[in-house]
Scaffold this motif. Structure first.
Motif, PDB file in Angstrom:
ATOM      1  N   GLU A  51       0.831  -1.209   0.000  1.00 44.55           N
ATOM      2  CA  GLU A  51       0.000   0.000   0.000  1.00 44.55           C
ATOM      3  C   GLU A  51       0.865   1.259   0.000  1.00 44.55           C
ATOM      4  N   PHE A  52       1.950   1.236   0.755  1.00 50.56           N
ATOM      5  CA  PHE A  52       2.855   2.383   0.831  1.00 50.56           C
ATOM      6  C   PHE A  52       3.443   2.697  -0.547  1.00 50.56           C
ATOM      7  N   THR A  53       3.924   1.671  -1.236  1.00 53.28           N
ATOM      8  CA  THR A  53       4.547   1.920  -2.541  1.00 53.28           C
ATOM      9  C   THR A  53       3.513   2.375  -3.566  1.00 53.28           C
ATOM     10  N   GLY A  58       5.355   7.821  -7.829  1.00 51.16           N
ATOM     11  CA  GLY A  58       5.392   9.089  -8.535  1.00 51.16           C
ATOM     12  C   GLY A  58       5.654  10.285  -7.642  1.00 51.16           C
ATOM     13  N   MET A  59       6.029  10.014  -6.381  1.00 48.75           N
ATOM     14  CA  MET A  59       6.284  11.086  -5.426  1.00 48.75           C
ATOM     15  C   MET A  59       7.771  11.144  -5.065  1.00 48.75           C
ATOM     16  N   ASP A  60       8.225  12.328  -4.697  1.00 53.39           N
ATOM     17  CA  ASP A  60       9.594  12.557  -4.240  1.00 53.39           C
ATOM     18  C   ASP A  60       9.579  12.588  -2.717  1.00 53.39           C
ATOM     19  N   LEU A  61      10.156  11.567  -2.098  1.00 50.90           N
ATOM     20  CA  LEU A  61      10.196  11.463  -0.643  1.00 50.90           C
ATOM     21  C   LEU A  61      11.578  11.814  -0.090  1.00 50.90           C
ATOM     22  N   SER A  62      12.344  12.586  -0.836  1.00 49.39           N
ATOM     23  CA  SER A  62      13.673  12.984  -0.382  1.00 49.39           C
ATOM     24  C   SER A  62      13.611  13.791   0.908  1.00 49.39           C
ATOM     25  N   LYS A  68       6.519  15.768  -2.420  1.00 49.53           N
ATOM     26  CA  LYS A  68       5.966  16.413  -3.614  1.00 49.53           C
ATOM     27  C   LYS A  68       5.983  15.440  -4.777  1.00 49.53           C
ATOM     28  N   GLU A  69       5.325  15.825  -5.847  1.00 48.65           N
ATOM     29  CA  GLU A  69       5.330  15.003  -7.039  1.00 48.65           C
ATOM     30  C   GLU A  69       6.739  14.931  -7.607  1.00 48.65           C
ATOM     31  N   LEU A  70       7.070  13.773  -8.128  1.00 50.41           N
ATOM     32  CA  LEU A  70       8.368  13.556  -8.736  1.00 50.41           C
ATOM     33  C   LEU A  70       8.447  14.378 -10.015  1.00 50.41           C
TER      34      LEU A  70
END
Length: 73
Positions: A51-53, A58-62, A68-70
């Motif tokens: 579920e997490f993935t 398509g998101m930036d989790l840096s 935010k969106e990648l």
């Protein structure tokens, strides 16, 4: 038992499955982005990882405080 047969992953196993550091998995749990349960030690359900993935594809989790969106330029 291989990983596909497991119901619960340790933080170490979850980090290996996601291809990230153990520290990042703890950060995701502490920020409430990756639900976990304490059963002896912290564990993450296989379904939770799936579920997490899906949720963050398509998101930036840096920066976990500013997800935010990648943006691939």
């Amino acid at each position: 038992m291989n990983r596909e047969d497991k119901m619960l992953y340790t933080v170490k196993e979850a980090s290996a499955t996601l291809g990230v550091s153990i520290h990042l998995v703890y950060d995701l749990i502490n920020k409430g982005l990756l639900p976990a349960l304490k059963l002896g030690s912290l564990k993450i359900r296989k379904e939770t990882l799936d579920e997490f993935t899906k949720k963050y594809e398509g998101m930036d989790l840096s920066d976990l405080d500013h997800i935010k969106e990648l943006n691939i330029a």
